[in-house]
Design an enzyme around this catalytic site. Structure first.
Site, PDB file in Angstrom:
ATOM      1  CE1 TYR A 148      -2.967  -0.370-146.877  1.00 32.19           C
ATOM      2  CE2 TYR A 148      -5.306  -1.420-146.270  1.00 32.19           C
ATOM      3  CZ  TYR A 148      -3.887  -1.299-146.708  1.00 32.19           C
ATOM      4  OH  TYR A 148      -3.347  -2.765-146.750  1.00 32.19           O
TER       5      TYR A 148
HETATM    6  P1  NAD Z   1       5.601  -3.329-144.137  1.00 36.18           P
HETATM    7  O1  NAD Z   1       5.456  -2.039-143.675  1.00 36.18           O
HETATM    8  O2  NAD Z   1       6.425  -4.604-143.480  1.00 36.18           O
HETATM    9  O3  NAD Z   1       6.019  -3.203-145.645  1.00 36.18           O
HETATM   10  C1  NAD Z   1       5.874  -2.251-146.589  1.00 36.18           C
HETATM   11  C2  NAD Z   1       6.889  -2.102-147.713  1.00 36.18           C
HETATM   12  O4  NAD Z   1       6.356  -1.067-148.677  1.00 36.18           O
HETATM   13  C3  NAD Z   1       8.210  -1.710-147.194  1.00 36.18           C
HETATM   14  O5  NAD Z   1       9.226  -2.735-147.927  1.00 36.18           O
HETATM   15  C4  NAD Z   1       8.379  -0.412-147.688  1.00 36.18           C
HETATM   16  O6  NAD Z   1       9.711  -0.056-148.053  1.00 36.18           O
HETATM   17  C5  NAD Z   1       7.502  -0.393-148.923  1.00 36.18           C
HETATM   18  N1  NAD Z   1       6.916   0.992-149.425  1.00 36.18           N
HETATM   19  C6  NAD Z   1       6.319   1.949-148.473  1.00 36.18           C
HETATM   20  N2  NAD Z   1       6.084   2.964-149.395  1.00 36.18           N
HETATM   21  C7  NAD Z   1       6.681   2.867-150.686  1.00 36.18           C
HETATM   22  C8  NAD Z   1       6.734   3.532-151.653  1.00 36.18           C
HETATM   23  N3  NAD Z   1       6.037   4.959-151.697  1.00 36.18           N
HETATM   24  N4  NAD Z   1       7.478   3.123-152.864  1.00 36.18           N
HETATM   25  C9  NAD Z   1       7.831   1.921-152.733  1.00 36.18           C
HETATM   26  N5  NAD Z   1       7.818   1.197-151.488  1.00 36.18           N
HETATM   27  C10 NAD Z   1       7.119   1.639-150.524  1.00 36.18           C
HETATM   28  O7  NAD Z   1       4.100  -3.929-144.544  1.00 36.18           O
HETATM   29  P2  NAD Z   1       3.382  -5.315-144.994  1.00 36.18           P
HETATM   30  O8  NAD Z   1       2.041  -5.396-144.072  1.00 36.18           O
HETATM   31  O9  NAD Z   1       4.146  -6.083-145.423  1.00 36.18           O
HETATM   32  O10 NAD Z   1       2.606  -4.694-146.268  1.00 36.18           O
HETATM   33  C11 NAD Z   1       3.059  -5.049-147.667  1.00 36.18           C
HETATM   34  C12 NAD Z   1       1.842  -4.848-148.485  1.00 36.18           C
HETATM   35  O11 NAD Z   1       0.716  -5.813-147.930  1.00 36.18           O
HETATM   36  C13 NAD Z   1       1.204  -3.492-148.449  1.00 36.18           C
HETATM   37  O12 NAD Z   1       0.739  -3.267-149.737  1.00 36.18           O
HETATM   38  C14 NAD Z   1      -0.211  -3.623-147.752  1.00 36.18           C
HETATM   39  O13 NAD Z   1      -1.136  -2.740-148.004  1.00 36.18           O
HETATM   40  C15 NAD Z   1      -0.506  -5.006-147.748  1.00 36.18           C
HETATM   41  N6  NAD Z   1      -1.375  -5.814-146.822  1.00 36.18           N
HETATM   42  C16 NAD Z   1      -0.967  -5.815-145.544  1.00 36.18           C
HETATM   43  C17 NAD Z   1      -1.863  -6.371-144.629  1.00 36.18           C
HETATM   44  C18 NAD Z   1      -1.475  -6.658-143.114  1.00 36.18           C
HETATM   45  O14 NAD Z   1      -2.344  -6.856-142.259  1.00 36.18           O
HETATM   46  N7  NAD Z   1      -0.077  -6.302-142.823  1.00 36.18           N
HETATM   47  C19 NAD Z   1      -2.951  -6.844-145.075  1.00 36.18           C
HETATM   48  C20 NAD Z   1      -3.560  -6.326-146.196  1.00 36.18           C
HETATM   49  C21 NAD Z   1      -2.545  -6.166-146.968  1.00 36.18           C
END
Ligand code: NAD
Length: 243
Positions: A148
Site C-alpha cells: 500500500y
Molecule cells: P472503501 O473500501 O470504502 O472504497 C474502496 C473503493 O474501491 C470501493 O468502491 C471498491 O469497489 C473500489 N475498489 C477496490 N478494489 C478495486 C479494484 N480492483 N478495481 C476497481 N475498484 C476497486 O475505501 P475508502 O477509504 O473510501 O478508499 C478510497 C480511496 O481512498 C482508496 O484509494 C484509499 O487507498 C484512499 N485512502 C483512504 C484513506 C482512509 O483513511 N480511508 C486514507 C488515505 C487514502
C-alpha cells in the site's frame, strides 16, 4: 453569469469516479454532482454497484486491474471532463507476500495509470482534469502495509509526472492525500484501540476524518478556481502531517 459559475462550477461537465460506490469515492461523487457535474461511479463488485444504484448513483462495475475492462468502461465514453482515481485496496499484515504486494500495487498504482492512459484522449478535448487519491503513506512508510505504501508513494510521483506529460493537452493532474478517514477500508484500524488512540493523539484537529472532508478538496481541484494548479499533492489530514 459569474454567480452561476461559482454556484455550479462543473455544470455541463461529465465526471467518472473509480471506487465511487463507497466511502471517500462516493462522497466525492456526490460533491461533484452538487457542483453541477453529471457523474458516473464504478465499484469492484456487483453487490457494491447494486447498493450504489439503489442509493441513486449512476454506477457500473469496473476492476481497474483489468485493462480490457478499463478500455471498455472509460476509454469508450462519449465525453469525459473529470477523472477521479479513488479505487484502492489494502491488505494490512499480508503485503510482505510478493503476490499480495503485486496485487495491491496493481490496483492502486498501475490501475490509476491505466485509467489515466485511457482517459487522456477524452480529457484532452476540453481541458479536463484528473484527481488521484494518494495517502499519508505517500509521505512515510507503513511496516504492515509495504505494498500500500509503495503504491501510494508511486501515486504521488505518478501525479507529478503526468502533470508534466499531460500539460500540453491542457489536462491538469493533481492528488488529494487523505489523512485517517472513517470508511470500510480503515475498519480494522478504527477497531484497534491503541492504533486509533495514537492516530488521534497526533492529529491536531483531534478526530477521524469523514469522507465529506475529502470531497471539498477534490471538487475544488476540478474547478476553474484551480485552473493554475497542477502536480500538487494536497494533504487533507486534520494536521497529521505537520504535527
Ligand atoms: P472503501 O473500501 O470504502 O472504497 C474502496 C473503493 O474501491 C470501493 O468502491 C471498491 O469497489 C473500489 N475498489 C477496490 N478494489 C478495486 C479494484 N480492483 N478495481 C476497481 N475498484 C476497486 O475505501 P475508502 O477509504 O473510501 O478508499 C478510497 C480511496 O481512498 C482508496 O484509494 C484509499 O487507498 C484512499 N485512502 C483512504 C484513506 C482512509 O483513511 N480511508 C486514507 C488515505 C487514502
Amino acid at each position: 453569469m459569474p454567480g452561476d459559475t461559482f454556484a455550479q462550477p462543473l455544470a455541463n461537465r461529465f465526471a467518472f469516479v473509480t471506487g465511487g460506490t463507497s466511502g471517500i469515492g462516493l462522497a466525492i461523487a456526490r460533491g461533484l454532482a452538487a457542483a453541477g457535474a453529471t457523474v458516473r461511479v464504478s465499484g469492484l463488485t456487483d453487490h457494491e454497484v447494486a447498493a450504489a444504484t439503489t442509493a441513486g448513483e449512476d454506477a457500473v462495475r469496473l476492476d481497474v486491474a483489468d485493462g480490457d475492462a478499463v478500455e471498455a468502461v472509460i476509454g469508450r465514453l462519449n465525453r469525459l471532463d473529470v477523472l477521479v482515481n479513488c479505487a484502492g485496496m489494502i491488505r494490512r499484515g499480508a503485503e510482505h507476500e510478493a503476490d499480495v504486494f503485486e496485487q495491491v500495487v496493481g490496483v492502486n498504482l498501475v490501475g490509476t495509470m491505466r485509467c489515466c492512459t485511457f482517459a487522456r484522449p477524452l480529457l484532452a478535448r476540453d481541458g479536463g482534469s484528473i484527481v488521484n487519491i494518494a495517502s499519508m503513506l505517500s509521505f512515510f512508510g507503513g511496516g504492515l502495509v509495504p505494498g500500500y505504501s509503495a503504491s501510494k508513494g508511486g501515486v504521488a510521483q505518478l501525479t507529478r509526472s503526468l502533470a508534466i506529460a499531460y500539460a500540453a493537452d491542457r489536462i491538469r493532474v493533481n492528488a488529494v492525500a487523505p489523512g485517517w478517514i472513517a470508511t470500510p477500508l480503515t475498519e480494522a484500524l478504527q477497531a484497534d484501540e491503541a492504533r486509533s488512540r495514537a492516530i488521534l493523539d497526533r492529529t491536531p484537529l483531534q478526530r477521524w476524518g469523514k469522507p465529506d472532508d475529502i470531497a471539498g478538496a477534490c471538487v475544488f481541484l476540478c474547478t476553474p478556481a484551480a485552473a493554475f494548479i497542477t502536480g500538487a499533492i494536497l494533504p487533507v489530514d486534520g494536521g497529521y502531517l505537520c504535527a
